[in-house]
Design an enzyme around this catalytic site. Structure first.
Site: not given
Ligand code: SUG
Length: 435
Positions: A26-27, A107, A171, A245, A359
């Site tokens: 998604a990021s 995290n 993490e 994760h 999360c």
């Molecule tokens: O670490 N996204 C976080 C999402 C964390 C999700 N946490 C759990 N699954 N517990 C990560 O990848 C994206 C930031 C950006 O792309 O702007 C980001 O950091």
């Protein structure tokens, strides 16, 4: 009474989509999109309100200062450097130093409740998050916030984060769960890892963020009973499909482990280590791994309601994905399935960065006395949620574009907002700019 307290990360005013997390699909997919910090924060508060309304104990963790002056100094910038200065001098660093990623509180740390630790205190270790550049900046402010909240050393121990080296990559609670008959009972701690220190170097699609050694060191420093800790490898198939994760493909609540069939590498060993647990495995034939990861079915919060039944707090994407919607409807209808009810929430702003309901929260099981000893006003009620809501409306932008991260106003707005927040939450002079 002992209760599981869900601490949710309050979305920060710089919430944006910078595509910073390789392996988090998604990021990557939303890099450069326009974000809405205000909508993101509202969605987060709505989740807290829902859980508090269900009779659960809900708390909040403050966002971090961005950019962090301590980090900028370590990167070689002179004191007084602003976001606008960074944009001019090193534009490639701007998204990294402005990320609001501390909102994903799963995290923030690994937590062991007092019932499980040798010294009878609650132990917390902030995660070093050294597998991603932007998140490697979080642990110092996380430690400071946790030490302000869990300040009573007779009841709480906030450890230093592990050193930021690949061998110790950590993490936090996103790769950790406790299986137990009830929150207040001793638990088996399940530490899930993506790689071992002596793994051969082979080409992989996506990074393995969590090391086995990190979990082992944390289990020891928390004083957990070695006979009740389990180290389980995540399946490489799941990681390469986007489960960066483990909480993207499994969730534990009390005696129940709900997991995708492809979540763990050695399922048999895991099941052997968990006598008495109710293990619900969801077969790929019912929910393909792709759907599990795009919908975040397993990144839901599985929680026990005051009436003793379990409910699933799921993202709305679960309703919109036919396989997961069908699975959840069938589960709720089945009297033998541990999920007795469900709630879906619009958390799209966070979901676009790969952050679902689970999360956004850090679970801390606490006794009444421990809760009463918290050093700040972080447990929410309607009054605090209303105050936080007004604060968001007053200070957060409706829209943030990538170029806005360089806007000098944005940093000023952030500092004003955080200054008000520390007063509201009784956090004292938490932030560097307040010292
Ligand atoms: O670490 N996204 C976080 C999402 C964390 C999700 N946490 C759990 N699954 N517990 C990560 O990848 C994206 C930031 C950006 O792309 O702007 C980001 O950091």
């Amino acid at each position: 009474m002992t209760a599981e307290v869900n601490f949710d990360g309050l979305v920060g005013p710089t919430h944006n989509y910078a595509g910073l997390s390789l392996g988090n699909r998604a990021s990557t997919a939303n890099a450069g999109a326009v974000s809405s910090p205000r909508r993101a924060a509202r969605q987060g508060l709505a989740k807290m309100r829902l859980l508090a309304g269900l009779g659960l104990v809900q708390a909040v963790l403050p966002p971090q200062q961005r950019p962090d002056p301590v980090v900028l100094r370590r990167l070689g910038f002179p004191a007084g450097t602003t976001n606008t200065d960074v944009a001019r001098a090193a534009p490639e660093l701007l998204p990294i130093v402005m990320s609001a990623s501390s909102m994903w509180a799963a995290n923030a740390a690994t937590v062991s409740p007092s019932v499980d630790t040798a010294d009878g205190r609650v132990h917390l270790t902030p995660a070093n998050l050294c597998s991603t550049t932007h998140r490697s900046f979080e642990p110092e402010q996380t430690a400071r916030a946790l030490r302000a909240i869990f300040a009573d050393r007779t009841r709480f121990e906030v450890h230093d984060p592990l050193p930021a080296a690949a061998a110790f990559a950590d993490e936090g609670a996103a790769n950790h769960g406790r299986l137990t008959t009830a929150h207040d009972q001793p638990a088996v701690h399940v530490f899930v890892y993506g790689r071992d220190a002596d793994d051969p170097v082979v080409a992989q699609r996506f990074p393995r963020r969590q090391s086995r050694l990190a979990g082992e060191l944390i289990a020891r420093s928390h004083g957990l009973d070695p006979a009740r800790t389990l180290f389980v490898r995540q399946s490489p198939v799941a990681i390469d499909a986007g489960a960066f994760h483990n909480d993207v493909v499994s969730v534990i609540n009390e005696g129940v482990l709900l997991a995708h069939e492809l979540a763990f590498e050695d399922r048999a060993a895991l099941l052997d280590g968990l006598p008495g647990a109710v293990v619900v495995e969801v077969p790929a034939g019912l929910v393909p791994l792709e759907d599990a990861i795009s919908s975040y079915l397993f990144n839901s919060q599985l929680v026990t309601l005051p009436d003793g039944t379990m409910t699933l707090i799921a993202p709305i994407e679960v309703d919109e994905t036919p396989s997961t919607a069908a699975y959840l409807a069938a589960a709720v209808a089945d009297p033998d399935h541990p999920i007795a009810s469900s709630h879906t929430l619009d958390l799209r702003e966070s979901m676009r960065n790969g952050g679902g309901p689970a999360c956004l929260r850090l679970r801390v099981v606490m006794t009444d006395d421990e809760r009463a000893a918290l050093g700040a006003r972080v447990v929410v009620d309607d009054g605090l949620l209303d105050e936080l809501g007004s604060w968001v409306e007053a200070h957060y932008r409706d829209e943030l574009r990538p170029e806005d991260l360089a806007d000098p106003q944005l940093e000023q707005e952030t500092l004003t907002a955080l200054d008000e927040l520390t007063a509201m939450l009784g956090l004292g002079n938490l932030y560097d700019f307040q010292r």
